[in-house]
Design a protein around this motif. Structure first.
Motif, PDB file in Angstrom:
ATOM      1  N   HIS A  69       0.793  -1.233   0.000  1.00 44.77           N
ATOM      2  CA  HIS A  69       0.000   0.000   0.000  1.00 44.77           C
ATOM      3  C   HIS A  69       0.822   1.277   0.000  1.00 44.77           C
ATOM      4  CE1 HIS A  69      -3.363  -2.549   2.111  1.00 44.77           C
ATOM      5  NE2 HIS A  69      -3.041  -2.999   0.910  1.00 44.77           N
ATOM      6  N   ASP A  70       1.913   1.290   0.750  1.00 44.93           N
ATOM      7  CA  ASP A  70       2.682   2.523   0.876  1.00 44.93           C
ATOM      8  C   ASP A  70       3.374   2.918  -0.422  1.00 44.93           C
ATOM      9  OD1 ASP A  70       4.261   0.164   1.378  1.00 44.93           O
ATOM     10  OD2 ASP A  70       5.919   1.468   1.953  1.00 44.93           O
ATOM     11  N   HIS A  72       1.820   2.604  -3.465  1.00 49.00           N
ATOM     12  CA  HIS A  72       0.820   2.896  -4.495  1.00 49.00           C
ATOM     13  C   HIS A  72       0.949   4.306  -5.048  1.00 49.00           C
ATOM     14  CE1 HIS A  72      -2.276  -0.525  -3.581  1.00 49.00           C
ATOM     15  NE2 HIS A  72      -1.041  -0.964  -3.735  1.00 49.00           N
ATOM     16  N   LYS A  90      -6.372  -1.855  -5.088  1.00 44.27           N
ATOM     17  CA  LYS A  90      -6.811  -1.174  -3.873  1.00 44.27           C
ATOM     18  C   LYS A  90      -5.776  -1.364  -2.778  1.00 44.27           C
ATOM     19  CE  LYS A  90      -7.725  -5.113  -1.684  1.00 44.27           C
ATOM     20  NZ  LYS A  90      -6.938  -5.567  -0.513  1.00 44.27           N
ATOM     21  N   PRO A  91      -5.707  -0.416  -1.824  1.00 41.21           N
ATOM     22  CA  PRO A  91      -6.403   0.864  -1.773  1.00 41.21           C
ATOM     23  C   PRO A  91      -5.678   1.887  -2.628  1.00 41.21           C
ATOM     24  CG  PRO A  91      -4.987   0.669   0.126  1.00 41.21           C
ATOM     25  CD  PRO A  91      -4.858  -0.628  -0.628  1.00 41.21           C
ATOM     26  N   LEU A  94      -2.552   5.247   1.304  1.00 34.83           N
ATOM     27  CA  LEU A  94      -2.520   4.914   2.729  1.00 34.83           C
ATOM     28  C   LEU A  94      -3.595   5.643   3.514  1.00 34.83           C
ATOM     29  CD1 LEU A  94       1.308   4.970   3.532  1.00 34.83           C
ATOM     30  CD2 LEU A  94      -0.187   2.965   3.562  1.00 34.83           C
ATOM     31  N   ARG A 162       2.081  -5.994   6.115  1.00 33.56           N
ATOM     32  CA  ARG A 162       0.627  -6.063   6.302  1.00 33.56           C
ATOM     33  C   ARG A 162       0.190  -5.652   7.701  1.00 33.56           C
ATOM     34  NH1 ARG A 162       0.066 -12.053   3.589  1.00 33.56           N
ATOM     35  NH2 ARG A 162      -0.377 -11.431   1.425  1.00 33.56           N
ATOM     36  N   ALA A 168       0.872  -0.364   5.638  1.00 34.00           N
ATOM     37  CA  ALA A 168      -0.429  -0.877   5.216  1.00 34.00           C
ATOM     38  C   ALA A 168      -1.524   0.179   5.294  1.00 34.00           C
ATOM     39  CB  ALA A 168      -0.820  -2.086   6.062  1.00 34.00           C
ATOM     40  N   ASN A 175      -7.755  -3.262   3.879  1.00 34.89           N
ATOM     41  CA  ASN A 175      -7.218  -4.398   3.146  1.00 34.89           C
ATOM     42  C   ASN A 175      -8.294  -5.403   2.751  1.00 34.89           C
ATOM     43  OD1 ASN A 175      -5.353  -6.016   1.895  1.00 34.89           O
ATOM     44  ND2 ASN A 175      -4.053  -6.290   3.670  1.00 34.89           N
TER      45      ASN A 175
END
Length: 295
Positions: A69-70, A72, A90-91, A94, A162, A168, A175
């Motif tokens: 996630h970090d 993205h 997704k997402p 953050l 995670r 995350a 998530n």
């Protein structure tokens, strides 16, 4: 044919690969992951371990980002600044502030960024939206979303990011249950306010929540309730229920039920996917294809 690459070759990337390879308008021309052993999974496709090398050496139209996630937002910004469209797992980010930064950059560059909320394309959701749009049942009164899944400690220890808030951005909310929360907003409209309780009832040594309960007030007075957890023993079927002035509909076990005076009647059923984990849903192909066709 659009030239497509995938950055990040984790669990969900193979679904993206399958969708691209089955597309009539796109071709997978390259993949990228910092782990060189992943090359074994993509022997027939040019493989890169550095994003800069990928973007410099390949002429690309679309990049699918399937990273932690970090990464993205920073990677999405890097790609769209090269004039390349992004399809983002997704997402989107953050947190809200980071998502706004990506939105601003996308608008500045007149770029295209899509986010993978594939369950909007499920047959049950499509039929439910049609029922709501018909106005035959009156106004939407309430909506409920329930997600009771299970994640063992090894889920977090195998990939420590995670369980880290900085990487995350959260646990069950961002998530696992994010697709259900997305459907609730997709169906009920804008959110006015939320009151929620977050907790970690598994006692795992993680920073993120494994359980969340929320009351959500939507525009037009719609009342929402949501519960999600990773503390169950298995991945139980997601449930999404809507109550209208003159009707009630429930999505559960990949079927849409209408409650009538005669009881519950199944009025739609999702396609069965044999290409991925059942809880991913069957509609990645349709979501990815829809994004590609809008290029």
């Amino acid at each position: 044919m659009l030239k497509v690459a995938i950055i990040g070759l984790g669990d969900v990337s193979f679904i993206h690969r399958k969708a691209i390879e089955e597309s009539a308008v796109a071709e997978l021309v390259a993949v990228c992951d910092i782990n060189p052993t992943k090359h074994e999974l993509y022997r027939d496709i040019p493989f890169y371990t550095q994003i800069d090398d990928l973007l410099r050496k390949q002429s690309l139209d679309v990049v699918h980002i399937c990273l932690p996630h970090d990464l993205h937002v920073p990677v999405a910004k890097q790609v769209i600044n090269k004039g390349i469209a992004v399809f983002l797992e997704k997402p989107v980010a953050l947190n809200y502030k980071e998502a706004c930064h990506l939105y601003e950059e996308t608008a500045r560059l007149n770029a295209r960024v899509g986010v993978c909320f594939q369950n909007r394309y499920n047959e049950t959701v499509k039929v439910l939206k049609e029922k709501l749009a018909s106005n035959d049942y009156g106004k939407l009164v309430a909506i409920k979303g329930l997600v009771a899944w299970g994640r063992p400690l090894s889920y977090y220890t195998s990939k420590p990011w995670r369980g880290m808030m900085a990487r995350a951005g959260g646990g069950t909310i961002i998530n696992q249950a994010i697709h259900t929360y997305d459907l609730m907003q997709y169906i009920a409209g804008d959110i006015v306010d939320v009151k929620a309780s977050l907790s970690n009832i598994t006692d795992y040594p993680i920073e993120v929540e494994d359980t969340a309960v929320a009351q959500i007030n939507f525009s037009d007075g719609v009342h929402g309730f949501a519960m999600s957890t990773n503390a169950y023993a298995a991945n139980s079927s997601v449930e999404c229920q809507v109550i209208l002035e003159r009707g009630k509909f429930t999505i559960k076990d990949y079927q849409l039920y209408e409650t009538t005076d005669q009881g519950k009647v199944c009025i739609a059923e999702d396609k069965v996917s044999t290409k991925s984990k059942s809880y991913y849903g069957p509609s990645h192909q349709e979501a990815i294809e829809a994004f590609i066709k809008r290029y």
